[in-house]
Design an enzyme around this catalytic site. Structure first.
Site, mmCIF file in Angstrom:
data_model
loop_
_atom_site.group_PDB
_atom_site.id
_atom_site.type_symbol
_atom_site.label_atom_id
_atom_site.label_comp_id
_atom_site.label_asym_id
_atom_site.label_seq_id
_atom_site.Cartn_x
_atom_site.Cartn_y
_atom_site.Cartn_z
ATOM 1 N N ALA A 1 -3.618 1.835 -4.976
ATOM 2 C CA ALA A 1 -2.126 1.382 -5.844
ATOM 3 C C ALA A 1 -2.593 0.601 -6.711
ATOM 4 C CB ALA A 1 -1.388 0.583 -4.872
ATOM 5 N N THR A 2 -3.835 -0.319 -6.913
ATOM 6 C CA THR A 2 -4.464 -0.911 -7.900
ATOM 7 C C THR A 2 -4.693 -0.193 -9.062
ATOM 8 O OG1 THR A 2 -5.553 -2.735 -6.565
ATOM 9 C CG2 THR A 2 -6.228 -2.367 -9.016
ATOM 10 N N ASN B 1 3.584 -8.262 -0.011
ATOM 11 C CA ASN B 1 2.299 -8.173 0.727
ATOM 12 C C ASN B 1 2.194 -9.391 1.502
ATOM 13 O OD1 ASN B 1 1.558 -9.239 -1.781
ATOM 14 N ND2 ASN B 1 -0.489 -8.996 -1.147
ATOM 15 N N GLN C 1 3.437 -1.604 -0.018
ATOM 16 C CA GLN C 1 3.851 -2.131 1.153
ATOM 17 C C GLN C 1 5.024 -1.609 1.684
ATOM 18 O OE1 GLN C 1 1.877 -4.110 3.240
ATOM 19 N NE2 GLN C 1 0.330 -4.649 1.689
ATOM 20 N N SER D 1 -0.339 3.332 -1.806
ATOM 21 C CA SER D 1 -1.802 3.325 -1.123
ATOM 22 C C SER D 1 -1.667 4.203 0.252
ATOM 23 C CB SER D 1 -2.271 1.791 -1.133
ATOM 24 O OG SER D 1 -3.134 1.902 -0.538
ATOM 25 N N HIS E 1 -3.878 3.631 2.605
ATOM 26 C CA HIS E 1 -4.320 3.010 3.715
ATOM 27 C C HIS E 1 -3.181 1.906 4.342
ATOM 28 C CE1 HIS E 1 -5.904 -0.973 1.965
ATOM 29 N NE2 HIS E 1 -5.743 -0.288 0.968
ATOM 30 N N THR F 1 -12.606 14.275 -10.032
ATOM 31 C CA THR F 1 -12.355 15.362 -8.859
ATOM 32 C C THR F 1 -11.761 14.588 -7.772
ATOM 33 O OG1 THR F 1 -14.509 16.417 -9.493
ATOM 34 C CG2 THR F 1 -13.764 16.770 -7.346
ATOM 35 N N CYS G 1 -7.385 -9.564 -0.948
ATOM 36 C CA CYS G 1 -7.681 -9.465 -2.145
ATOM 37 C C CYS G 1 -8.216 -10.884 -2.525
ATOM 38 C CB CYS G 1 -6.967 -8.691 -3.164
ATOM 39 S SG CYS G 1 -6.411 -7.180 -2.853
#
Length: 368
Positions: free
Chosen positions: A67-68, A145, A173, A191, A193, A229, A311
């Site tokens: 997501a970043t 978050n 989130q 994201s 994860h 890739t 983070c």
């Protein structure tokens, strides 16, 4: 170990793991190669892309590292290509948005960071004042978050549309947990994860008609917006996690709400940070006078939880989100974030409550 840090990352779903292992177990193929093995890998990536984009009902989805990267692609891309110069965002955004906004401001962009109230919800009057014909983009997080509050995406989108501005929603989130109101975003960052998928892959969804200049140059993959890739293994796992999340969206929400009620009942003398509603129930950010959160985390080695964004951990500074909602440094440092979800049990919640209560009581005894 009781894991209550679901906002930092979620456990990998067995279904996502199985999809990933299929492409890690002796299979080698670049999905951009023209031979048979490459075409098979490309088909897997295409299926995953379709699964992840399905809730949006249209538009285009490109894969990113997370997501970043997706948020950076939107903010930098829109501001570089627009005739307008203003970026509007919110004080409680993730660092991937606030730090990018700060970098853009140094490059000459007009950045407006809108405040939130004590409940963590954006001040719509301040947003309305900030969004005018100079505004190119509004960037807002769907579900926060750190404190779990849900921003009024529809109202923000209406203000942006009225001024002819685009809107980016950071749904890291929120995706797979709560629906994004239809027509309320031009760009959405996601994201894997955070939805029981693997770390290392994310996505950027773009509404029909939207495009962006590429930040990464090379082979021209992902419609020329994001060269590089694509991993068939990560894409397959992400697609499996997304499909499962939307199949289970009601069951996962109900489970999180039951666990939240149990947790809040066991820690009834702790104060909730942010609004009671609207919020994602699987994020409980609470504080207690006389508690040192960092010390609590260090002491409770059998419990994984945090004092805020992973983070920003280790910075030594109070959470910018908690400061934005008006907490003092002392209040912010006495706050903990407990995150839970699909694989958390009631027994784990009960044991965590006892551990936190006992450790907090010891801290208060030592301080007395």
């Amino acid at each position: 170990m009781i894991y209550l840090d679901y906002q930092a990352t979620t456990p990998l779903a067995p279904e996502a793991r199985a999809a990933m292992l299929e492409w890690l177990d002796g299979r080698a193929a670049n999905p951009h190669s023209p031979h048979r093995a490459g075409r098979a890998a490309a088909a897997v990536v295409a299926v995953a892309r379709k699964r992840i984009a399905a809730p949006f009902g249209g538009g285009r989805l490109i894969f990113t590292s997370g997501a970043t990267e997706a948020a950076n692609t939107v903010l930098q891309g829109v501001m570089a290509s627009s005739q307008r110069n203003r970026l509007v965002t919110v004080a409680t955004e993730h660092a991937c948005v606030l730090d990018t906004a700060a970098a853009l401001e140094k490059q000459g962009c007009d950045v407006v960071v809108v405040p939130v109230g004590r409940d963590g919800l954006v001040d719509l009057d301040a947003v309305a004042a900030a969004i005018d014909d100079r505004c190119a983009l509004v960037s807002v997080m769907h579900v926060n978050n750190e404190i779990g509050v849900v921003q009024p995406i529809e109202a923000l989108a209406a203000l942006a549309r009225k001024a002819g501005a685009l809107i980016h929603v950071d749904a890291a989130q929120g995706y797979g947990k709560l629906p994004i109101p239809e027509g309320s975003a031009d760009f959405v960052s996601i994201s894997a994860h955070k939805i029981y998928g693997p770390i290392g892959i994310g996505a950027l969804w773009m509404a029909d008609g939207m495009t962006l200049p590429g930040l990464l140059h090379g082979g021209g993959q992902e419609a020329g917006i994001r060269s590089g890739t694509i991993s068939p293994a990560l894409a397959a796992a992400f697609g499996a996690a997304a499909a499962l999340a939307f199949t289970r969206i009601d069951a996962d929400r109900d489970h999180a709400e039951r666990l939240a009620a149990r947790l809040r009942g066991g820690l009834a003398d702790w104060t909730l940070n942010g609004a009671e509603s609207p919020r994602w129930a699987g994020n409980v950010n609470i504080r207690h006078d006389g508690v040192d959160a960092a010390r609590l985390i260090s002491e409770l080695r059998g419990l994984a939880f945090s004092a805020g964004s992973a983070c920003a951990s280790g910075s030594g500074r109070p959470s910018h989100v908690l400061k934005a909602i008006g907490l003092s440094d002392v209040e912010a440092r006495s706050s903990i974030r407990l995150g839970f979800g699909r694989y958390t049990t009631e027994d784990e919640i009960d044991r965590a409550v006892m551990m936190i209560r006992d450790a907090a009581a010891r801290q208060q005894e030592w301080a007395a």
